[in-house]
Scaffold this motif. Sequence first.
Motif, PDB file in Angstrom:
ATOM      1  N   ARG A   1     -20.932  52.303  32.270  1.00 57.56           N
ATOM      2  CA  ARG A   1     -20.370  53.629  32.534  1.00 57.56           C
ATOM      3  C   ARG A   1     -19.144  53.568  33.444  1.00 57.56           C
ATOM      4  NH1 ARG A   1     -22.273  54.162  28.568  1.00 57.56           N
ATOM      5  NH2 ARG A   1     -24.165  55.242  27.982  1.00 57.56           N
TER       6      ARG A   1
ATOM      7  N   THR B   1     -14.573  61.455  31.083  1.00 56.60           N
ATOM      8  CA  THR B   1     -14.156  60.206  31.726  1.00 56.60           C
ATOM      9  C   THR B   1     -13.077  60.480  32.756  1.00 56.60           C
ATOM     10  OG1 THR B   1     -14.600  59.034  29.659  1.00 56.60           O
ATOM     11  CG2 THR B   1     -13.277  57.886  31.301  1.00 56.60           C
TER      12      THR B   1
ATOM     13  N   THR C   1     -15.284  57.575  24.595  1.00 53.65           N
ATOM     14  CA  THR C   1     -16.128  56.618  25.306  1.00 53.65           C
ATOM     15  C   THR C   1     -17.177  57.358  26.118  1.00 53.65           C
ATOM     16  OG1 THR C   1     -16.165  54.808  26.937  1.00 53.65           O
ATOM     17  CG2 THR C   1     -14.500  56.513  27.264  1.00 53.65           C
ATOM     18  N   ALA C   2     -18.282  56.690  26.361  1.00 51.64           N
ATOM     19  CA  ALA C   2     -19.337  57.246  27.216  1.00 51.64           C
ATOM     20  C   ALA C   2     -19.089  56.910  28.688  1.00 51.64           C
ATOM     21  CB  ALA C   2     -20.697  56.704  26.781  1.00 51.64           C
TER      22      ALA C   2
ATOM     23  N   ASP D   1     -19.249  50.544  25.778  1.00 56.14           N
ATOM     24  CA  ASP D   1     -20.210  51.540  25.294  1.00 56.14           C
ATOM     25  C   ASP D   1     -21.446  50.871  24.693  1.00 56.14           C
ATOM     26  OD1 ASP D   1     -18.687  53.672  26.150  1.00 56.14           O
ATOM     27  OD2 ASP D   1     -18.020  54.256  24.141  1.00 56.14           O
TER      28      ASP D   1
END
Length: 169
Positions: free
Chosen positions: A114, A2, A146-147, A109
């Motif tokens: 994103r 991230t 987190t994604a 998420d």
Amino acid sequence: MTTLTLVEGDITDQSVDALVNAANSSLLGGGGVDGAIHRRGGPEILAACRALRASRYGKGLPTGRAVATTAGLLDAHWVIHTVGPVHSTTEDRSALLASCYRTSLLVADELGARTIAFPAISTGIYGWPLDDGARIAVETVRATATAATEVRFVVFDDRAHEAFAAHLG
């Protein structure tokens, strides 16, 4: 991985998957960031918030929690509403402020967002000291799995920009 970025400007101008709204517990609009998001996003956001109040959040959204709605006319897919704590000199509410950032990332998420834009939650009318609010925001986002590929802090003025920049290092 991230990337954390910092932008000085209007959060409603951001092109991201999800905008985070520093909402009040009623979810029905207000001042500051909340009012700007509702005005710019149009009536679809208010309608979605009313539906949430009629179903899961009849008493309002609790402080530190987050919930998503449509983004209406904004250049985003979703608005994630979170209720920041009012600052207190007699009670440590830091965990509630950190929860706003953490739960917003969890909701993002779940949605598949994103790119996320955060305001400086609770540092306006809720009276949270700006430097401490920036510290909690940056530390919490860095510590939360987190994604998201980008978390953008969108601040309104030079003073807030300096505070966040100091903690982003």
